[in-house]
Design a protein around this motif. Structure first.
Motif, PDB file in Angstrom:
ATOM      1  N   LEU A  58       0.828  -1.210   0.000  1.00  0.00           N
ATOM      2  CA  LEU A  58       0.000   0.000   0.000  1.00  0.00           C
ATOM      3  C   LEU A  58       0.859   1.255   0.000  1.00  0.00           C
ATOM      4  CD1 LEU A  58      -2.911  -0.836   2.486  1.00  0.00           C
ATOM      5  CD2 LEU A  58      -3.176  -0.152   0.098  1.00  0.00           C
ATOM      6  N   ALA A  59       1.930   1.239   0.795  1.00  0.00           N
ATOM      7  CA  ALA A  59       2.801   2.406   0.883  1.00  0.00           C
ATOM      8  C   ALA A  59       3.505   2.673  -0.447  1.00  0.00           C
ATOM      9  CB  ALA A  59       3.824   2.210   2.001  1.00  0.00           C
ATOM     10  N   ARG A  60       3.981   1.623  -1.097  1.00  0.00           N
ATOM     11  CA  ARG A  60       4.621   1.797  -2.401  1.00  0.00           C
ATOM     12  C   ARG A  60       3.654   2.343  -3.431  1.00  0.00           C
ATOM     13  NH1 ARG A  60       8.027  -3.944  -2.515  1.00  0.00           N
ATOM     14  NH2 ARG A  60       9.873  -3.185  -1.394  1.00  0.00           N
ATOM     15  N   PHE A  61       2.423   1.847  -3.398  1.00  0.00           N
ATOM     16  CA  PHE A  61       1.386   2.337  -4.313  1.00  0.00           C
ATOM     17  C   PHE A  61       1.084   3.804  -4.018  1.00  0.00           C
ATOM     18  CE2 PHE A  61      -3.262   2.691  -5.333  1.00  0.00           C
ATOM     19  CZ  PHE A  61      -3.157   2.533  -6.711  1.00  0.00           C
ATOM     20  N   ALA A  62       0.952   4.134  -2.729  1.00  0.00           N
ATOM     21  CA  ALA A  62       0.659   5.520  -2.351  1.00  0.00           C
ATOM     22  C   ALA A  62       1.783   6.459  -2.755  1.00  0.00           C
ATOM     23  CB  ALA A  62       0.418   5.589  -0.842  1.00  0.00           C
ATOM     24  N   ALA A  63       3.030   5.991  -2.645  1.00  0.00           N
ATOM     25  CA  ALA A  63       4.178   6.845  -2.969  1.00  0.00           C
ATOM     26  C   ALA A  63       4.226   7.211  -4.448  1.00  0.00           C
ATOM     27  CB  ALA A  63       5.471   6.141  -2.560  1.00  0.00           C
ATOM     28  N   SER A  78      11.136   6.358   1.748  1.00  0.00           N
ATOM     29  CA  SER A  78      11.281   5.103   2.504  1.00  0.00           C
ATOM     30  C   SER A  78       9.926   4.475   2.766  1.00  0.00           C
ATOM     31  CB  SER A  78      12.009   5.369   3.832  1.00  0.00           C
ATOM     32  OG  SER A  78      13.268   5.955   3.620  1.00  0.00           O
ATOM     33  N   PRO A  79       9.268   3.934   1.729  1.00  0.00           N
ATOM     34  CA  PRO A  79       7.935   3.333   1.939  1.00  0.00           C
ATOM     35  C   PRO A  79       7.971   2.148   2.899  1.00  0.00           C
ATOM     36  CG  PRO A  79       8.779   2.824  -0.258  1.00  0.00           C
ATOM     37  CD  PRO A  79       9.686   3.855   0.320  1.00  0.00           C
ATOM     38  N   ASP A  85      -1.523   4.162   8.365  1.00  0.00           N
ATOM     39  CA  ASP A  85      -2.073   5.519   8.339  1.00  0.00           C
ATOM     40  C   ASP A  85      -1.325   6.410   7.354  1.00  0.00           C
ATOM     41  OD1 ASP A  85      -4.040   4.941  10.136  1.00  0.00           O
ATOM     42  OD2 ASP A  85      -3.014   5.769  11.877  1.00  0.00           O
ATOM     43  N   ASP A  86       0.017   6.254   7.279  1.00  0.00           N
ATOM     44  CA  ASP A  86       0.790   7.038   6.308  1.00  0.00           C
ATOM     45  C   ASP A  86       0.292   6.778   4.890  1.00  0.00           C
ATOM     46  OD1 ASP A  86       2.454   8.058   8.303  1.00  0.00           O
ATOM     47  OD2 ASP A  86       3.928   6.457   8.070  1.00  0.00           O
ATOM     48  N   ALA A  87       0.119   5.505   4.565  1.00  0.00           N
ATOM     49  CA  ALA A  87      -0.323   5.144   3.225  1.00  0.00           C
ATOM     50  C   ALA A  87      -1.721   5.677   2.934  1.00  0.00           C
ATOM     51  CB  ALA A  87      -0.284   3.626   3.057  1.00  0.00           C
ATOM     52  N   LEU A  88      -2.625   5.539   3.890  1.00  0.00           N
ATOM     53  CA  LEU A  88      -4.001   5.983   3.673  1.00  0.00           C
ATOM     54  C   LEU A  88      -4.092   7.493   3.594  1.00  0.00           C
ATOM     55  CD1 LEU A  88      -6.001   3.465   5.893  1.00  0.00           C
ATOM     56  CD2 LEU A  88      -5.520   3.384   3.442  1.00  0.00           C
ATOM     57  N   ASP A  89      -3.241   8.215   4.346  1.00  0.00           N
ATOM     58  CA  ASP A  89      -3.217   9.679   4.239  1.00  0.00           C
ATOM     59  C   ASP A  89      -2.856  10.088   2.810  1.00  0.00           C
ATOM     60  OD1 ASP A  89      -3.910  10.026   6.861  1.00  0.00           O
ATOM     61  OD2 ASP A  89      -1.875  10.454   7.567  1.00  0.00           O
ATOM     62  N   ALA A  90      -1.888   9.392   2.222  1.00  0.00           N
ATOM     63  CA  ALA A  90      -1.475   9.721   0.858  1.00  0.00           C
ATOM     64  C   ALA A  90      -2.531   9.331  -0.166  1.00  0.00           C
ATOM     65  CB  ALA A  90      -0.145   9.037   0.540  1.00  0.00           C
ATOM     66  N   LEU A  91      -3.365   8.365   0.182  1.00  0.00           N
ATOM     67  CA  LEU A  91      -4.420   7.903  -0.725  1.00  0.00           C
ATOM     68  C   LEU A  91      -5.768   8.569  -0.453  1.00  0.00           C
ATOM     69  CD1 LEU A  91      -3.608   4.070  -0.703  1.00  0.00           C
ATOM     70  CD2 LEU A  91      -3.252   5.661  -2.607  1.00  0.00           C
TER      71      LEU A  91
END
Length: 244
Positions: A58-63, A78-79, A85-91
């Motif tokens: 998810l983090a890589r996708f969000a980045a 640094s995903p 929460d970091d990933a969802l904030d970006a998404l």
């Protein structure tokens, strides 16, 4: 609807249906926006069985999302250190689709931090699918989620994201025979053997494809189609249903 849940036995076509839905949504436009202009992330259970692995994907996708400001510099750089929460904030504003394919159980976190909420939270615990779905949908505005699994997932309707639920059933006998004939046209002399084979295998499309592949295998190229079909019927008849 932002949540589609597809249920049914192995081989029934859950993943194939999910792929069809993705293809349909990919070309749909709502107002000035493309329905999935920010992409599709397909998460197979055998590749993301643990929570850290799923969060990393998810983090890589969000980045990769366009227009992320400096708040997400750490996520881009640094995903692997990101939390859910970091990933969802970006998404949060992303018009994207996440497919959770074949996820039949909770997401465990064996021997690794779960990275569930804030940095430094090293609680090792599992995350239920119901909780994951809640967070994916409640912490984003437009994200669409498809879940495929064998059994229906109990749980309440998520606020603002009423789920659609589909339970796939085996094909009716006539439809099953039509699939057989489309995949492997056979001469009229094979009609009785084909009927028996279709009855043994049932209306599960995955099993039909598997048996047809065995019929076409080059190992018995020296035998007639009738002989190959007879041997296959005997093999399927002797096998347990789970081995078909």
């Amino acid at each position: 609807h932002r949540l589609l849940r597809i249920h049914g036995p192995v081989g029934i076509g859950k993943s194939a249906l999910a792929a069809k839905v993705c293809a349909h949504l990919r070309h749909r436009v709502r107002g000035p926006h493309h329905s999935l202009e920010n992409g599709i992330l397909w998460l197979r259970a055998d590749e993301c069985a643990s929570l850290p692995k799923l969060v990393l994907q998810l983090a890589r996708f969000a980045a990769l999302q366009p227009g992320l400001d400096d708040r997400f510099a750490a996520l881009r750089d640094s995903p692997e250190d990101a939390t859910l929460d970091d990933a969802l904030d970006a998404l949060y504003e992303a018009r994207a689709l996440v497919v959770l394919d074949g996820h039949d159980g909770a997401l465990d976190a064996p021997g690794a931090p779960a990275n569930v909420s804030q940095k430094g939270d090293h609680r090792r615990r599992a995350l239920s699918l119901d909780e994951l779905l809640r967070r994916l949908l409640q912490n984003t505005r437009f994200l669409v989620v498809i879940l495929t699994r064998r059994e229906p997932l109990p749980g309440t309707v998520l606020p603002g994201a009423a789920p659609q639920q589909l339970t796939l059933q085996p094909l009716e006998r006539a439809d099953g025979l039509q699939l057989w004939r489309a995949l492997c046209p056979l001469p009229a002399t094979c009609a009785a053997a084909l009927d028996e084979l279709a009855a043994l295998v049932g209306g599960n499309p995955g099993r039909v494809y598997d048996v047809v592949a065995r019929l076409r295998a080059p190992g018995h190229a020296d035998k007639s189609i009738e002989e190959r079909l007879r041997l296959l019927v005997e093999s399927v008849r002797a096998a347990a249903p789970s081995d078909v």
